[in-house]
Design a protein around this motif. Sequence first.
Motif, PDB file in Angstrom:
ATOM      1  N   HIS B  39       0.840  -1.181   0.000  1.00 34.95           N
ATOM      2  CA  HIS B  39       0.000   0.000   0.000  1.00 34.95           C
ATOM      3  C   HIS B  39       0.881   1.237   0.000  1.00 34.95           C
ATOM      4  O   HIS B  39       2.051   1.172   0.391  1.00 34.95           O
ATOM      5  N   ASN B  61      -7.515 -11.622   2.840  1.00 36.68           N
ATOM      6  CA  ASN B  61      -8.401 -10.639   2.206  1.00 36.68           C
ATOM      7  C   ASN B  61      -9.122 -11.164   0.966  1.00 36.68           C
ATOM      8  O   ASN B  61      -9.461 -10.389   0.068  1.00 36.68           O
ATOM      9  N   PHE B  63      -8.068 -13.084  -1.472  1.00 42.32           N
ATOM     10  CA  PHE B  63      -7.266 -13.344  -2.662  1.00 42.32           C
ATOM     11  C   PHE B  63      -6.901 -14.819  -2.762  1.00 42.32           C
ATOM     12  O   PHE B  63      -6.751 -15.502  -1.754  1.00 42.32           O
ATOM     13  N   LYS B  78      -9.369 -12.300  -7.268  1.00 41.84           N
ATOM     14  CA  LYS B  78     -10.273 -12.027  -6.149  1.00 41.84           C
ATOM     15  C   LYS B  78     -11.655 -11.847  -6.759  1.00 41.84           C
ATOM     16  O   LYS B  78     -11.801 -11.143  -7.764  1.00 41.84           O
ATOM     17  N   ALA B  81     -13.719  -6.895  -5.908  1.00 44.36           N
ATOM     18  CA  ALA B  81     -12.742  -5.904  -5.450  1.00 44.36           C
ATOM     19  C   ALA B  81     -13.353  -4.960  -4.424  1.00 44.36           C
ATOM     20  O   ALA B  81     -14.535  -4.593  -4.492  1.00 44.36           O
ATOM     21  N   ASP B  85      -8.434  -2.538  -1.640  1.00 42.19           N
ATOM     22  CA  ASP B  85      -7.493  -3.385  -2.386  1.00 42.19           C
ATOM     23  C   ASP B  85      -6.583  -2.561  -3.293  1.00 42.19           C
ATOM     24  O   ASP B  85      -5.607  -3.093  -3.830  1.00 42.19           O
ATOM     25  N   TYR B  89       0.924  -4.587  -6.432  1.00 42.42           N
ATOM     26  CA  TYR B  89       1.033  -6.021  -6.169  1.00 42.42           C
ATOM     27  C   TYR B  89       2.270  -6.576  -6.871  1.00 42.42           C
ATOM     28  O   TYR B  89       2.502  -6.297  -8.051  1.00 42.42           O
TER      29      TYR B  89
END
Lengths: 114, 115
Positions: B39, B61, B63, B78, B81, B85, B89
């Motif tokens: 993040h 989460n 995923f 996922k 969303a 999120d 990544y």
Amino acid sequence: DTAVSQTPKYLVTQMGNDKSIKCEQNLGHDTMYWYKQDSKKFLKIMFSYNNKELIINETVPNRFSPKSPDKAHLNLHINSLELGDSAVYFCASSQEGRQKYEQYFGPGTRLTVT
Amino acid sequence: AQSVTQLDSHVSVSEGTPVLLRCNYSSSYSPSLFWYVQHPNKGLQLLLKYTSAATLVKGINGFEAEFKKSETSFHLTKPSAHMSDAAEYFCVVSDTNSGYSTLTFGKGTMLLVSP
């Protein structure tokens, strides 16, 4: 209860100075790492230590010298800082250095060299 | 030698729609594969890992990722969303036949989630 901590979080300094970044992990891990993340977010391994011994040393200028006083600490000392050293530096640790063990990362230290 | 290719530098989705982040790898040995999330202005957090057990791996989460050896892929998905999120990544490969390994990171995929 932070798992991997780094200090400082931000470091602004001038070219030619010497600076250190400290890293500590309280996970009881045997292996610690330093990574450099460039401005394009690309992450590259710099060093890896296992039980205070250097096991990985990528092609990093010898101005960068890691030091591990004990297996919970891996500090990074940088001599004669250059503009190109500006980046975010991440410390990480893993249970062992074997491939199946994930690494836990610290919050990063943003180094800006002016 | 090992390498990772993340096929998209940016992926944009609407909240509530599925997420697919693509990753292909090359490895000389049987690899371990990881997905990490970063993040803004934060460190990297492990989402999930594959280490030669079940090929469909569930992470945090909501995923999950599927290891497909024939396609040398490890795509992250996922079903729905969430705004939280939105992040960068990284697909990561680690391989050694023995001894100590290094992680090789992909260049990252920025996931953008719109309301």
